[in-house]
Design a protein around this motif. Structure first.
Motif, short mmCIF file in Angstrom:
data_model
loop_
_atom_site.label_atom_id
_atom_site.label_comp_id
_atom_site.label_asym_id
_atom_site.label_seq_id
_atom_site.Cartn_x
_atom_site.Cartn_y
_atom_site.Cartn_z
N ASN A 504 13.00 12.61 16.37
CA ASN A 504 13.58 11.27 16.35
C ASN A 504 12.65 10.24 15.75
OD1 ASN A 504 16.01 11.96 17.61
ND2 ASN A 504 15.02 11.99 19.63
N ASN A 505 11.35 10.47 15.78
CA ASN A 505 10.41 9.48 15.26
C ASN A 505 10.30 9.57 13.76
OD1 ASN A 505 9.79 8.34 17.69
ND2 ASN A 505 7.98 9.62 18.04
N ILE A 506 10.05 8.45 13.13
CA ILE A 506 9.83 8.44 11.68
C ILE A 506 8.62 9.30 11.36
CG2 ILE A 506 8.38 6.38 11.69
CD1 ILE A 506 9.72 5.62 9.06
N MET A 507 8.66 10.00 10.25
CA MET A 507 7.67 10.97 9.81
C MET A 507 7.80 12.28 10.59
SD MET A 507 6.25 9.12 7.53
CE MET A 507 4.81 10.02 7.00
N GLY A 508 8.74 12.34 11.53
CA GLY A 508 8.98 13.58 12.25
C GLY A 508 7.74 14.08 12.95
N GLU A 509 7.51 15.40 12.88
CA GLU A 509 6.38 16.00 13.56
C GLU A 509 5.04 15.55 12.97
OE1 GLU A 509 7.09 20.12 13.25
OE2 GLU A 509 8.78 20.13 14.63
N LYS A 510 5.06 15.08 11.72
CA LYS A 510 3.82 14.66 11.08
C LYS A 510 3.14 13.53 11.85
CE LYS A 510 5.13 15.81 6.32
NZ LYS A 510 5.32 15.26 4.97
N LEU A 511 3.93 12.76 12.58
CA LEU A 511 3.38 11.61 13.28
C LEU A 511 2.35 12.03 14.31
CD1 LEU A 511 3.79 8.54 13.33
CD2 LEU A 511 5.36 8.87 15.22
N ALA A 512 2.48 13.22 14.85
CA ALA A 512 1.57 13.69 15.89
C ALA A 512 0.25 14.20 15.32
CB ALA A 512 2.23 14.79 16.70
N ALA A 513 0.12 14.21 14.00
CA ALA A 513 -1.07 14.80 13.38
C ALA A 513 -2.28 13.89 13.44
CB ALA A 513 -0.76 15.16 11.92
N GLY A 514 -2.11 12.64 13.88
CA GLY A 514 -3.26 11.74 14.00
C GLY A 514 -3.64 11.13 12.67
N ARG A 515 -3.81 9.83 12.66
CA ARG A 515 -4.10 9.13 11.42
C ARG A 515 -5.32 8.26 11.60
NH1 ARG A 515 -0.05 9.50 7.85
NH2 ARG A 515 1.87 10.43 8.60
N ALA A 516 -6.23 8.31 10.65
CA ALA A 516 -7.50 7.58 10.78
C ALA A 516 -7.30 6.11 10.47
CB ALA A 516 -8.53 8.17 9.83
N ASN A 517 -7.81 5.26 11.32
CA ASN A 517 -7.83 3.81 11.05
C ASN A 517 -9.01 3.53 10.14
OD1 ASN A 517 -5.67 2.64 12.23
ND2 ASN A 517 -6.64 2.37 14.21
N ASP A 518 -8.83 3.76 8.87
CA ASP A 518 -9.98 3.72 7.96
C ASP A 518 -9.68 2.95 6.70
OD1 ASP A 518 -12.55 4.31 7.18
OD2 ASP A 518 -11.96 6.14 6.13
N SER A 519 -8.80 1.98 6.76
CA SER A 519 -8.47 1.20 5.57
C SER A 519 -9.57 0.23 5.25
CB SER A 519 -7.16 0.42 5.78
OG SER A 519 -6.95 -0.44 4.69
N ASP A 520 -10.13 0.33 4.04
CA ASP A 520 -11.15 -0.62 3.59
C ASP A 520 -10.53 -1.95 3.23
OD1 ASP A 520 -13.18 1.17 3.88
OD2 ASP A 520 -13.10 1.91 1.82
N GLU A 521 -9.22 -1.95 3.06
CA GLU A 521 -8.56 -3.18 2.63
C GLU A 521 -8.78 -4.30 3.62
OE1 GLU A 521 -7.16 -5.75 0.56
OE2 GLU A 521 -6.98 -3.77 -0.29
N GLY A 522 -8.73 -3.98 4.95
CA GLY A 522 -9.00 -4.98 5.97
C GLY A 522 -7.84 -5.93 6.21
N TYR A 523 -6.73 -5.76 5.53
CA TYR A 523 -5.57 -6.64 5.73
C TYR A 523 -4.46 -5.86 6.40
CZ TYR A 523 -7.05 -10.86 3.35
OH TYR A 523 -7.67 -12.03 3.04
N ILE A 524 -3.88 -6.49 7.42
CA ILE A 524 -2.87 -5.82 8.20
C ILE A 524 -1.56 -5.62 7.46
CG2 ILE A 524 -3.77 -6.39 10.47
CD1 ILE A 524 -2.59 -9.00 10.34
N SER A 525 -1.40 -6.30 6.34
CA SER A 525 -0.21 -6.09 5.52
C SER A 525 -0.39 -4.93 4.55
CB SER A 525 0.11 -7.36 4.72
OG SER A 525 -1.01 -7.74 3.95
N SER A 526 -1.57 -4.31 4.57
CA SER A 526 -1.86 -3.20 3.66
C SER A 526 -2.28 -1.98 4.48
CB SER A 526 -2.96 -3.60 2.68
OG SER A 526 -2.57 -4.71 1.91
N ARG A 527 -1.37 -1.50 5.30
CA ARG A 527 -1.69 -0.38 6.17
C ARG A 527 -1.73 0.94 5.42
NH1 ARG A 527 2.18 -3.35 8.53
NH2 ARG A 527 3.87 -1.81 8.57
#
Length: 654
Positions: A504-527
């Motif tokens: 039911n969740n967007i990205m399906g099972e991929k969502l559970a794979a864990g995503r690094a909070n590692d954006s160098d952009e530093g802007y919340i509009s550029s996730r």
């Protein structure tokens, strides 16, 4: 007497030059221009074709040519006046058309008994001349006996930025992806590899060759490159490379070959950085030429119309140091950075603090304030004009972005691409279908609607049949964009999900794979961060999966420190950054450590990454962000650089 035989330009080891563009500039000056200067005492004519004109324009200016006694640059395809006192320097691509005209220049005819130029000819080609065409040159005796230099100089590409290049193959997309079988080797594959060989030859790199094993295109290009580069080394005994026994300053490089079809999301996204926005929203020529609106000087005083403007041209390239500095910055920072620079110039020149209604020195200046500063300080007009130019261009981007109400659209794209909403919540597909449907109904521009719908499809690896029909109805796309949507399948993408989909969740099972909070952009509009950035980081730290990205030949032990351990389970995730707290903080910068002000130093082997099918500007920025931290030098290249419009047009014409 000059002996006509095929040879490549293979300079001996010289002082290390950092970056691809500086190397190309050095090679043009030494390999093409300097030798004729030493052998000919008078002025000379440079004759180029369409391809080599772009190579020269991207690397050297008219001042450099004048320094080397070039008085005129001529197009070989056009009718030219005779200059019998001037020696010609031919710099050509090895095509049948260019070589036929070259031979015609030196073949007597009824209409022209004498040659066009003096009897000393300097002849250079971008890359290896095919034997059939080389035979034509040898058979032209009037040309052969006048040759004073002949070389293949390994410049079959455009070095558009300091560490990035493209092969000037804008028409290659259809040839790469519209084939009855992706495993068949074509002329386009050979053309790409021939040009890519010249890149590595110019860099003096004999790379370990890696490729994405799941891609037939990457597999073909990797094996062809191995074959052609082996032949190049065998026929150029004096050529050297980094990592050979005499050049141990750095190890052998790695060449990674990728395909645009493996990440169709990045070129569809709306970006917030300066360069990406300029190429997405404004009209920029192949040479970086842009026309922007500037206020007419004195208009307000003379006519009372403060908004009257005139068109001005600018070149956005590596010769503009300010452009180089700003192009990777978030658009919200551009005005602040430029305003600070202008204040510095004004205050240091007059000793008087620039008057503004606010005392906040970080606040951006208005166009009118900048214009007033230019009038008050004529001696600094050139500096202020360059600053003003970029201020106006960035304002023009902002105006279009606001007029087209792209903020809400881009935020929805970010959610679709990352699986995370602006408040950090992971939404359900049903929520997003409704949001996308509403946005599609609201939009009138076919391209914007197509991009949003394509982002949804690509990010979800296809949609349920009922969701697809619902969104297609809401989008009401024209025939061209419906074709583009259908053509995503030619790139190996699914339009419709198999069965009921995944969860039911967007990205399906991929969502559970864990995503690094590692954006160098530093802007919340550029996730969203491109997949390529994750690959580049893994290349730098040696963790790139050897199963997913094998090597043509075995890698040395130090080349795979622990990638063998992690195998094919490496998560090639799209990295995500901080998320925003409220709807009104879309351009707010998230908290992050201050950047080190020291210039990063490169060490270790070069990483050369080539993406067939087009490279987008967010990916160019990603490489620079990693290099800013030091480590390996990254050279990024493609068949061409693409804006979102270019990518959509490629899909339409596929």
């Amino acid at each position: 007497m000059f002996l006509l035989s095929k040879m490549a330009s293979s300079r001996k080891s010289e002082k290390t030059i950092e970056g691809l563009l500086p190397i190309v500039q050095h090679r043009i000056k030494t390999d093409i221009l300097q030798n004729p200067c030493e052998k000919w005492n008078d002025w000379m004519i440079l004759i180029v074709d369409e391809g080599t004109m772009r190579i020269m324009s991207s690397a050297v200016g008219m001042y450099d040519l004048m320094e080397h006694k070039i008085t005129l640059v001529e197009d070989i395809a056009k009718r030219r006046a005779p200059f019998r006192r001037n020696a010609p320097i031919y710099f050509l691509t090895p095509t049948e058309e260019s070589i036929d005209i070259l031979v015609e220049d030196w073949t007597p005819s009824k209409s022209r008994k004498e040659p066009l130029y003096a009897d000393s000819v300097f002849l250079y080609f971008t890359q290896k001349v095919p034997d059939k065409l080389f035979a034509k040159i040898k058979q032209c005796k009037p040309l052969a006996r006048r040759l004073k230099a002949f070389a293949e100089v390994n410049l079959g590409f455009l070095a558009k930025e300091t560490r990035s290049f493209h092969l000037d193959m804008s028409a290659s997309f259809s040839n790469l992806y519209n084939q009855p079988s992706m495993s068949i080797v074509t002329d386009t594959h050979h053309a790409i590899v021939s040009k890519l060989v010249t890149v590595c030859a110019t860099l003096n790199e004999y790379p370990h060759i890696r490729y994405r094993t799941s891609s037939d295109l990457c597999t073909i290009l990797a094996n062809l490159f191995h074959k052609q580069f082996t032949e190049f080394i065998a026929s150029n005994k004096s050529w050297w490379y980094h990592g050979d026994s005499s050049h141990l300053d750095k190890p052998r490089s790695t060449l990674l070959i990728l395909s645009r079809s493996d990440d169709c999301l990045s070129p569809l996204m709306h970006e917030f950085t300066y360069q990406a926005m300029v190429y997405d929203l404004l009209n920029v020529g192949d040479d970086g030429k842009i026309t922007y609106k500037a206020e007419t000087s004195g208009t307000a005083k003379d006519t009372g119309d403060a908004k009257a403007t005139m068109d001005k041209d600018a070149l956005l390239n590596e010769s503009d140091n300010l452009w180089v500095e700003l192009k990777g910055q978030h658009i919200a920072d551009i005005s602040k950075i430029i305003s600070t620079r202008i204040r510095d110039v004004v205050n240091s020149s007059t000793g008087v603090v620039m008057k503004t209604k606010s005392r906040d020195e970080t606040k951006a200046l208005s166009i009118t304030q900048v214009a007033n500063a230019m009038k008050a300080l004529p001696e600094y007009r050139e500096v202020l004009a360059r600053l003003s130019q970029h201020l106006r261009i960035s304002h023009q981007c902002f105006e279009i972005f606001s007029k087209q109400t792209l903020m809400d659209l881009s935020d929805l794209e970010q959610t679709l691409a990352t699986g995370i909403m602006d408040d950090g919540r992971k939404p359900k597909v049903s929520e997003l279908v409704a949001s996308v449907e509403q946005e599609l109904k609201h939009r009138k521009d076919y391209s914007a609607k197509f991009r949003l719908l394509a982002v949804f499809i690509v990010s979800q690896n296809g949609l349920k049949d009922e969701d697809y029909k619902r969104l297609i109805s809401a989008a009401a796309l024209d025939t061209a964009h419906l074709k583009a949507l259908s053509n995503l399948e030619k790139l190996g993408l699914k339009i419709l999900k198999d069965g009921a989909g995944r969860g039911n969740n967007i990205m399906g099972e991929k969502l559970a794979a864990g995503r690094a909070n590692d954006s160098d952009e530093g802007y919340i509009s550029s996730r969203y961060v491109s997949e390529l950035k994750g690959i580049l980081k893994q290349m730098q730290d040696g963790s790139l999966s050897i199963d997913e990205y094998p090597s043509i030949l075995p890698l040395p032990d130090e080349g795979v420190p622990y990638s063998a351990k992690i195998g094919s389970n490496v998560e090639r995730s799209r990295l995500t950054g901080s998320v925003r707290q409220t709807k009104n903080s879309q351009l707010r910068r998230a908290q992050k450590p201050a950047k080190d002000s020291k210039v990063a130093k490169f060490f270790g082997a070069r990483k050369i990454v080539f993406m067939a099918g087009g490279l987008c500007y967010s990916e160019l920025r990603s490489a620079q962000e990693l290099m800013d931290k030091g480590g390996n030098e990254i050279i990024l290249g493609s068949t061409r650089f693409i804006s979102p419009k270019d990518f959509v047009d490629d899909l339409i014409n596929l």
